[in-house]
Design a protein around this motif. Structure first.
Motif, short mmCIF file in Angstrom:
data_model
loop_
_atom_site.label_atom_id
_atom_site.label_comp_id
_atom_site.label_asym_id
_atom_site.label_seq_id
_atom_site.Cartn_x
_atom_site.Cartn_y
_atom_site.Cartn_z
N ALA A 141 0.96 -1.24 -0.12
CA ALA A 141 -0.12 0.01 -0.21
C ALA A 141 0.55 1.33 -0.07
CB ALA A 141 -1.11 -0.13 1.13
N ALA A 142 2.09 1.17 0.52
CA ALA A 142 2.76 2.39 0.69
C ALA A 142 4.28 1.79 1.55
CB ALA A 142 2.40 3.41 1.73
N PRO A 143 5.30 2.60 0.82
CA PRO A 143 5.57 3.78 0.01
C PRO A 143 5.52 3.32 -1.46
CG PRO A 143 7.74 3.10 0.69
CD PRO A 143 6.67 2.14 1.57
N CYS A 144 5.72 2.25 -1.73
CA CYS A 144 5.63 1.86 -3.28
C CYS A 144 4.41 1.87 -3.68
CB CYS A 144 6.35 0.23 -3.43
SG CYS A 144 7.59 -0.24 -2.12
N PRO A 145 4.25 2.25 -5.14
CA PRO A 145 3.19 2.34 -6.02
C PRO A 145 2.69 1.01 -6.61
CG PRO A 145 5.07 3.96 -6.45
CD PRO A 145 5.54 2.83 -5.95
N HIS A 146 3.46 0.12 -6.37
CA HIS A 146 3.38 -1.16 -6.82
C HIS A 146 3.89 -2.41 -6.13
CE1 HIS A 146 7.67 -1.54 -7.56
NE2 HIS A 146 7.41 -0.36 -8.05
N SER A 147 3.53 -3.76 -6.03
CA SER A 147 4.01 -4.66 -5.38
C SER A 147 5.05 -5.67 -5.97
CB SER A 147 2.85 -5.53 -5.07
OG SER A 147 1.92 -5.05 -4.21
N ALA A 148 5.63 -5.05 -7.46
CA ALA A 148 6.69 -5.66 -7.85
C ALA A 148 8.16 -5.40 -7.11
CB ALA A 148 6.93 -5.09 -9.35
N ALA A 149 9.11 -5.91 -7.61
CA ALA A 149 10.35 -5.79 -7.18
C ALA A 149 10.97 -4.19 -7.07
CB ALA A 149 11.62 -6.64 -7.94
N CYS A 150 11.69 -3.92 -6.05
CA CYS A 150 12.19 -2.60 -5.90
C CYS A 150 12.88 -2.11 -6.83
CB CYS A 150 12.69 -2.45 -4.72
SG CYS A 150 13.32 -0.80 -4.27
N PRO A 153 -2.75 2.58 -3.91
CA PRO A 153 -1.60 3.26 -3.71
C PRO A 153 -1.39 4.37 -4.66
CG PRO A 153 -1.33 1.14 -5.02
CD PRO A 153 -2.38 1.05 -4.65
N ALA A 154 -0.24 5.26 -4.23
CA ALA A 154 -0.24 6.38 -4.92
C ALA A 154 0.24 6.00 -6.28
CB ALA A 154 1.10 7.13 -4.25
N ARG A 170 7.55 5.00 -9.47
CA ARG A 170 6.44 5.29 -10.32
C ARG A 170 5.72 3.54 -10.14
NH1 ARG A 170 5.47 9.66 -13.22
NH2 ARG A 170 7.27 11.08 -13.79
N ASP A 171 4.17 3.60 -10.51
CA ASP A 171 3.50 2.55 -10.76
C ASP A 171 3.72 1.64 -11.71
OD1 ASP A 171 2.15 4.24 -12.64
OD2 ASP A 171 0.20 3.88 -11.64
N THR A 172 4.71 1.98 -12.62
CA THR A 172 5.31 1.40 -14.00
C THR A 172 6.64 0.74 -13.49
OG1 THR A 172 6.59 3.49 -14.61
CG2 THR A 172 4.28 3.00 -15.55
N GLU A 173 6.88 0.91 -12.14
CA GLU A 173 7.88 -0.09 -11.53
C GLU A 173 9.36 0.36 -11.93
OE1 GLU A 173 7.33 -4.20 -12.55
OE2 GLU A 173 5.14 -3.97 -12.33
N GLU A 174 9.26 1.79 -11.90
CA GLU A 174 10.57 2.41 -12.36
C GLU A 174 10.93 3.57 -11.60
OE1 GLU A 174 10.57 3.52 -16.45
OE2 GLU A 174 8.59 4.37 -16.17
#
Length: 343
Positions: free
Chosen positions: A226-235, A283-284, A305-309
């Motif tokens: 949910a946070a801080p990451c905009p996604h649940s993929a790898a950092c 998420p953001a 970003r939610d584009t995992e980048e």
């Protein structure tokens, strides 16, 4: 027994209660205890005994670490609340909670029910009885009924830990004190008990690595970040090149400044965190992962970003309301703001 403080936000109530606690505390004793606690806090070696050993340690911690821990926890839980605005925890268990910074932070984010119904049950688990005793003492004066009614239970924080089902589990500034096996077991126990889990660690490379380990286990257990990451993929941060962390502004008391040999009335607490839920959050779209850089007519935002980048966005004065929003955006904030400025 002190009566509860008059109605006010838990943040202000905690500051007032701590000010009374440290009134008259011998500065030299406080400085010595604080120095030892800071050395332990910065260390990398797990311990098989409680860090807070006696009343002097606990008072030193409450005076010099609890405000910073509270602000970091409040920032992490605030980001969780933003991602799940319709959700309120039905209960809260704080693993390794010590004097209770995380439960005070949760009370600030999710106040007692306005309709007068029973507050959510709150449980603090810790293996240091002196910390639990002081936590009870502080909570007895809280404006929140959930805090005043909290249960303070002694428990070893290790692989044998049992966590009953609840709404929210927090694990705040604890994992660094545990062995790798116990860290894994504690995160798994949190995931098995909760609808939402928030893990907070110091904003150091080691703290960030522990957060990534916890994040990976939560995702593997079926949680959504949910946070801080905009996604649940790898950092997207390449290991060893950088680390994800944020900062929370903390007011220093005069004794705080004396014990730390500091002159400023504030400091920034650096922390890393992950908050995850069993149900899908919102998420953001992106998160500001460095301090924004304000230049003439533009603001530079480093974003995850939610584009995992990771990327940098330049917001210029010609973008009007969005530019004004960028000037007000802080490190750790979602981007764009939840309420998008009108074009």
């Amino acid at each position: 027994m002190h009566a509860p403080l008059s109605p006010q936000a838990p943040a202000e109530a905690l500051r007032a209660t701590l000010a009374e606690l440290v009134d008259g505390l011998p500065p030299r004793q406080a400085a010595q205890a604080t120095a030892r606690l800071i050395a332990n806090y910065r260390g990398a070696t797990p311990t098989d005994a409680p860090v807070l050993r006696d009343r002097s340690d606990v008072v030193a911690y409450a005076a010099y670490r609890m405000p910073a821990t509270f602000e970091a926890d409040r920032a992490a839980l605030g980001a969780l609340a933003d991602a799940v605005p319709e959700w309120t925890p039905t209960g809260h268990t704080d693993i390794g909670g010590g004097t209770g910074a995380a439960v005070w932070a949760a009370a600030d984010i999710w106040p007692d029910p306005a309709d007068g119904s029973a507050p959510r049950p709150v449980t603090v688990l810790d293996w240091a009885e002196p910390a639990l005793a002081l936590g009870r003492e502080l909570a007895a004066r809280a404006p929140s009924a959930a805090l005043r009614d909290a249960r303070w239970r002694r428990a070893r924080i290790d692989a044998a830990l049992d966590v009953p089902p609840t709404g929210l589990v927090t694990v705040s500034y604890v994992l660094g004190e545990l062995t790798p096996a116990d860290r894994t077991a504690v995160v798994d126990a949190a995931a098995g008990a909760a609808e939402a889990v928030a893990v907070v660690e110091p904003g150091t490379p080691d703290g960030y690595r522990r957060i990534i380990e916890a994040r990976d286990r939560l995702v593997a257990a079926g949680f959504h970040v949910a946070a801080p990451c905009p996604h649940s993929a790898a950092c997207p941060i390449e290991e060893g090149t950088d680390w994800c962390h944020f900062a929370a502004r903390v007011s220093r008391s005069s004794l705080h400044r004396q014990a730390k040999g500091a002159s400023l009335a504030w400091e920034d607490e650096k922390f890393s965190y992950v908050a995850a839920t069993r149900f899908p959050p919102a998420p953001a779209t992106a998160r500001v992962v460095r301090r924004p850089q304000t230049r003439k007519g533009q603001v530079l935002l480093d974003l995850c970003r939610d584009t995992e980048e990771l990327s940098r966005e330049t917001v210029t004065k010609r973008q009007g309301p969005l530019y004004r929003a960028a000037r007000d955006t802080a490190w750790g904030d979602p981007w764009p703001p939840r309420e998008d400025p009108a074009p």
